[in-house]
Design an enzyme around this catalytic site. Structure first.
Site, PDB file in Angstrom:
ATOM      1  N   GLU A  17       0.842  -1.209   0.000  1.00 29.58           N
ATOM      2  CA  GLU A  17       0.000   0.000   0.000  1.00 29.58           C
ATOM      3  C   GLU A  17       0.871   1.251   0.000  1.00 29.58           C
ATOM      4  OE1 GLU A  17      -3.698  -0.138   1.977  1.00 29.58           O
ATOM      5  OE2 GLU A  17      -3.263   1.673   3.103  1.00 29.58           O
ATOM      6  N   HIS A  77      -8.281   3.436  -3.541  1.00 34.67           N
ATOM      7  CA  HIS A  77      -9.197   3.640  -2.412  1.00 34.67           C
ATOM      8  C   HIS A  77     -10.141   4.805  -2.732  1.00 34.67           C
ATOM      9  CE1 HIS A  77      -6.581   1.609   0.925  1.00 34.67           C
ATOM     10  NE2 HIS A  77      -6.473   0.986  -0.224  1.00 34.67           N
ATOM     11  N   GLY A 108     -14.077   6.426   5.488  1.00 37.65           N
ATOM     12  CA  GLY A 108     -13.160   7.506   5.868  1.00 37.65           C
ATOM     13  C   GLY A 108     -13.315   7.790   7.350  1.00 37.65           C
ATOM     14  N   ASP A 109     -12.246   8.314   7.944  1.00 39.73           N
ATOM     15  CA  ASP A 109     -12.281   8.592   9.381  1.00 39.73           C
ATOM     16  C   ASP A 109     -13.092   9.836   9.675  1.00 39.73           C
ATOM     17  OD1 ASP A 109     -11.047   6.645  10.933  1.00 39.73           O
ATOM     18  OD2 ASP A 109      -9.075   7.240  10.166  1.00 39.73           O
ATOM     19  N   LYS A 168     -22.219  -5.104   4.711  1.00 42.44           N
ATOM     20  CA  LYS A 168     -21.357  -4.474   3.696  1.00 42.44           C
ATOM     21  C   LYS A 168     -20.928  -5.522   2.658  1.00 42.44           C
ATOM     22  CE  LYS A 168     -17.326  -2.701   5.258  1.00 42.44           C
ATOM     23  NZ  LYS A 168     -16.410  -1.720   5.895  1.00 42.44           N
TER      24      LYS A 168
HETATM   25  P1  FAD Z   1     -17.838   1.589   7.823  1.00 48.00           P
HETATM   26  O1  FAD Z   1     -17.907   0.279   7.132  1.00 48.00           O
HETATM   27  O2  FAD Z   1     -18.885   2.588   7.492  1.00 48.00           O
HETATM   28  O3  FAD Z   1     -17.800   1.312   9.388  1.00 48.00           O
HETATM   29  C1  FAD Z   1     -17.550   2.358  10.330  1.00 48.00           C
HETATM   30  C2  FAD Z   1     -18.285   2.073  11.637  1.00 48.00           C
HETATM   31  O4  FAD Z   1     -19.706   2.159  11.424  1.00 48.00           O
HETATM   32  C3  FAD Z   1     -18.049   0.683  12.224  1.00 48.00           C
HETATM   33  O5  FAD Z   1     -18.097   0.793  13.621  1.00 48.00           O
HETATM   34  C4  FAD Z   1     -19.229  -0.127  11.702  1.00 48.00           C
HETATM   35  O6  FAD Z   1     -19.526  -1.252  12.524  1.00 48.00           O
HETATM   36  C5  FAD Z   1     -20.336   0.916  11.725  1.00 48.00           C
HETATM   37  N1  FAD Z   1     -21.352   0.693  10.691  1.00 48.00           N
HETATM   38  C6  FAD Z   1     -21.162   0.215   9.444  1.00 48.00           C
HETATM   39  N2  FAD Z   1     -22.315   0.215   8.762  1.00 48.00           N
HETATM   40  C7  FAD Z   1     -23.259   0.710   9.594  1.00 48.00           C
HETATM   41  C8  FAD Z   1     -24.655   0.979   9.470  1.00 48.00           C
HETATM   42  N3  FAD Z   1     -25.314   0.684   8.343  1.00 48.00           N
HETATM   43  N4  FAD Z   1     -25.308   1.526  10.540  1.00 48.00           N
HETATM   44  C9  FAD Z   1     -24.659   1.816  11.698  1.00 48.00           C
HETATM   45  N5  FAD Z   1     -23.334   1.581  11.879  1.00 48.00           N
HETATM   46  C10 FAD Z   1     -22.648   1.030  10.834  1.00 48.00           C
HETATM   47  N6  FAD Z   1      -9.234   6.041   5.538  1.00 48.00           N
HETATM   48  C11 FAD Z   1      -9.052   7.010   4.601  1.00 48.00           C
HETATM   49  O7  FAD Z   1      -9.410   8.163   4.838  1.00 48.00           O
HETATM   50  N7  FAD Z   1      -8.479   6.739   3.395  1.00 48.00           N
HETATM   51  C12 FAD Z   1      -8.078   5.480   3.066  1.00 48.00           C
HETATM   52  O8  FAD Z   1      -7.568   5.252   1.970  1.00 48.00           O
HETATM   53  C13 FAD Z   1      -8.238   4.428   4.033  1.00 48.00           C
HETATM   54  N8  FAD Z   1      -7.875   3.158   3.767  1.00 48.00           N
HETATM   55  C14 FAD Z   1      -8.093   2.167   4.686  1.00 48.00           C
HETATM   56  C15 FAD Z   1      -7.763   0.839   4.379  1.00 48.00           C
HETATM   57  C16 FAD Z   1      -7.973  -0.177   5.305  1.00 48.00           C
HETATM   58  C17 FAD Z   1      -7.609  -1.600   4.963  1.00 48.00           C
HETATM   59  C18 FAD Z   1      -8.524   0.129   6.574  1.00 48.00           C
HETATM   60  C19 FAD Z   1      -8.742  -0.965   7.586  1.00 48.00           C
HETATM   61  C20 FAD Z   1      -8.880   1.420   6.881  1.00 48.00           C
HETATM   62  C21 FAD Z   1      -8.681   2.458   5.947  1.00 48.00           C
HETATM   63  N9  FAD Z   1      -9.045   3.775   6.217  1.00 48.00           N
HETATM   64  C22 FAD Z   1      -8.845   4.763   5.274  1.00 48.00           C
HETATM   65  C23 FAD Z   1      -9.621   4.140   7.518  1.00 48.00           C
HETATM   66  C24 FAD Z   1     -11.168   4.033   7.502  1.00 48.00           C
HETATM   67  O9  FAD Z   1     -11.685   5.038   6.661  1.00 48.00           O
HETATM   68  C25 FAD Z   1     -11.634   4.228   8.942  1.00 48.00           C
HETATM   69  O10 FAD Z   1     -11.251   3.130   9.733  1.00 48.00           O
HETATM   70  C26 FAD Z   1     -13.121   4.551   9.146  1.00 48.00           C
HETATM   71  O11 FAD Z   1     -13.298   4.954  10.498  1.00 48.00           O
HETATM   72  C27 FAD Z   1     -14.085   3.427   8.885  1.00 48.00           C
HETATM   73  O12 FAD Z   1     -14.140   3.125   7.551  1.00 48.00           O
HETATM   74  P2  FAD Z   1     -15.019   1.857   7.042  1.00 48.00           P
HETATM   75  O13 FAD Z   1     -14.974   1.893   5.564  1.00 48.00           O
HETATM   76  O14 FAD Z   1     -14.603   0.632   7.728  1.00 48.00           O
HETATM   77  O15 FAD Z   1     -16.466   2.331   7.562  1.00 48.00           O
END
Ligand code: FAD
Length: 294
Positions: A17, A77, A108-109, A168
């Site tokens: 990555e 991404h 995203g965070d 998801k």
């Molecule tokens: P989600 O899948 O939306 O999950 C986030 C939270 O919401 C979890 O607690 C989940 O249980 C909960 N949730 C999910 N769906 C629902 C729903 N329908 N209703 C209620 N709650 C729900 N960040 C960046 O900014 N750029 C990047 O390129 C990037 N790459 C990453 C690559 C990897 C492999 C990982 C592990 C993380 C990466 N991140 C990146 C960080 C990521 O964006 C954060 O960890 C973010 O907080 C959560 O993203 P997610 O896609 O997992 O979110």
């Protein structure tokens, strides 16, 4: 090439990555670093994307350059939080036009600035919404998504986190990559729970090589990941010696890869963080095993 075909093949895979530049003036140095990593010919490479869209245009630029120059399967991404539907759709169209076949669909965070902003009118709240959008379009993308062996910090329980993860995956995710994990038992424990919950797609463990002492605190704070005492002791011993710490970090990460391979995991993703020397050190340690039939 679609990444799912690599993951489902019988061969070991190792992917790296990289992240895009934060400003135009660092574009050339990031391009050079990512090209040096691509020269190793990893199984595929991924390029991260800035939450809030700050540096988003460079993600595609870097991915397109590596794909065209090195013919490496690229994973771009894409985060959706705080972005408008139009922006996300435009990015998807750009990926299609650039021949990118693999998208990592992320939320995203939620940075403190985003948390403090007015979130009422956001088009996206969770990654699952962008997965649905990608599936509904005519892009025919292979879709990856994130998962958390040590539970996403916003989830109150692992059961809840895994339920949302299943939603998801059911929406169209082809494979998952984990948050960085330093202790392989945690990965296997998580994998069993996923399989039990009916999440059956390939899950790639994410390995973060820690090659300088300052990284330790940042990595733990960002990921909440458990750091074993074995590794902490290396940092205590070698943290103040840059070369020794780098070597220890490369060996530790390579050792994690060996543990995973030995226990039946054939696809591994390394958070190589634009560090060609670190990527090369790890690559060389396992190069004879790569591409071998599992
Ligand atoms: P989600 O899948 O939306 O999950 C986030 C939270 O919401 C979890 O607690 C989940 O249980 C909960 N949730 C999910 N769906 C629902 C729903 N329908 N209703 C209620 N709650 C729900 N960040 C960046 O900014 N750029 C990047 O390129 C990037 N790459 C990453 C690559 C990897 C492999 C990982 C592990 C993380 C990466 N991140 C990146 C960080 C990521 O964006 C954060 O960890 C973010 O907080 C959560 O993203 P997610 O896609 O997992 O979110």
């Amino acid at each position: 090439m679609k990444i799912i075909n690599i993951l489902n093949s019988a061969k070991f895979s190792l992917s790296f990555e990289v992240f895009p530049p934060k400003k135009e003036t660092s574009y050339e140095s990031v391009k050079n670093a990512t090209e040096a990593i691509a020269e190793l010919s990893p199984s595929f490479m991924s390029v991260t994307y800035g939450a809030g869209g700050g540096v988003s245009q460079y993600t595609l630029q870097i991915a397109k350059n590596l794909k065209e120059k090195f013919n490496i399967p690229m994973l771009a991404h894409l985060t959706c939080v705080s972005s408008s539907r139009e922006t996300v759709k435009a990015r998807i169209e750009e990926m299609k036009a650039a021949g990118i076949q693999n998208v990592m669909a992320l939320r995203g965070d939620l940075t403190p600035e985003l948390m403090a902003s007015n979130r009422e009118h956001w088009d996206y709240r969770h990654a699952v919404e962008s997965v649905r959008e990608l599936k509904a379009g005519d892009g025919d993308f292979c879709i990856g998504a994130a998962c958390y062996p040590e539970v996403h910090p916003e989830s109150s329980t692992q059961r809840e986190d895994i339920q949302f993860l299943k939603e998801k995956v059911d929406a169209g995710v082809d494979f998952l990559t984990t948050q960085m994990v330093f202790f392989f038992f945690l990965f296997f424990n998580f994998l069993y729970k996923l399989r039990e919950a009916g999440v059956l797609c390939p899950v790639i463990p994410g390995i973060m090589p820690i090659t300088n002492a300052n990284q330790v605190e940042r990595a733990i704070k960002l990921s909440g990941s458990f750091m074993p005492q074995r590794f902490k002791s290396l940092v205590d011993k070698f943290g103040s010696d840059a070369e020794a710490m780098k070597q220890a970090g490369i060996i530790y990460a390579s050792d994690q890869i060996i543990d995973l391979y030995a226990n039946g995991i054939k696809n591994i993703h390394v958070y190589s963080m634009n560090k060609p020397d670190v990527a090369e050190g790890i690559f060389r340690n396992v190069s004879a095993m790569l591409g071998k039939v599992f």
